[in-house]
Design an enzyme around this catalytic site. Structure first.
Site: not given
Ligand SMILES: [Zn+2]
Length: 231
Positions: A27, A94, A96, A119, A170, A228
């Site tokens: 990540g 990013h 996983h 939302d 992925h 909101y």
């Molecule tokens: Zn990845």
């Protein structure tokens, strides 16, 4: 340079394991400074326990390192392609994360089945196709960015109204006006992928949210008529 942004990006990266979205060093999070045309991203393969703001790497929109001792995340080219194409995006994440990755591996869009989804995402979160061999050979990370753009454009999606995508086989990418909202969008996506899967298991014919309720929930939090929260 960009010390403030390095702090934000470091914090965003640390928030990923805190929210249970990341194992090991999987990540990455980044944020862009539009004035200088540079972005700040996590270094590659550095453990979250040891990560500090000064470790963050500054790169340009072609993914070339401008400042930093370490190599930037291996996914830097994907971030660069998205920042270049979408001037509205301020931060990208990013991971996983397990539940979103399950949907990505199933090769399915994430339908709007509840208001938690509505939302944050104004419609199904798309699942992009596999990269073909030519794309993998040409430049896997940059081509991943191009497949994301191709998917959003083919489907006519507003990049800021549905700030997330799954890549088949992925995992997810999310983005936002800044890196903090990109992290929040990752958390929401993970929650939605989990609840959707259980709901469909419990009732295989569970319905998607009616358009009127989707409109209500999304538009009361986003856009010119949002009401909101506090002013
Ligand atoms: Zn990845």
């Amino acid at each position: 340079m960009l010390e403030q942004l390095k702090e934000e990006v470091c914090q965003a990266n640390l928030d990923l394991p805190k929210h249970g979205l990341v194992k090991f060093t999987w990540g990455n999070a980044s944020a862009v400074d539009r004035e200088s045309g540079l972005f700040v991203i996590k270094p590659s393969g550095v453990s979250y326990e040891k990560m500090k703001p000064s470790d963050m790497v500054v790169v340009d929109l072609d993914g070339k390192v401008v400042e930093g001792e370490m190599r930037p995340s291996s996914d830097t080219a994907t971030h660069a392609v998205l920042y270049k194409h979408y001037p509205q995006i301020g931060g990208i994440v990013h991971t996983h994360s397990t539940w979103a990755t399950i949907w990505a591996q199933a090769g399915l869009d994430v339908p709007v089945m509840g208001t938690t989804h509505a939302d944050t995402f104004y419609g199904s979160v798309p699942c992009a196709r596999f990269l073909n061999q030519e794309e993998v050979d040409r430049g896997y990370e940059a081509e991943t960015g191009h497949v994301i753009i191709e998917t959003l454009e083919k489907r006519g999606l507003d990049v800021m109204a549905i700030p997330a995508i799954l890549l088949q086989g992925h995992a997810p990418f999310t983005w936002g006006k800044d890196v903090k909202s990109a992290v929040e969008n990752s958390v929401v996506l993970e929650e939605v992928c989990k609840t959707n899967l259980y709901a469909r298991q419990l009732n295989h014919f569970a319905k998607e949210l009616p358009q009127g309720i989707l409109d209500k929930h999304y538009l009361r939090k986003h856009g010119k008529d949002a009401y909101y929260g506090q002013k």
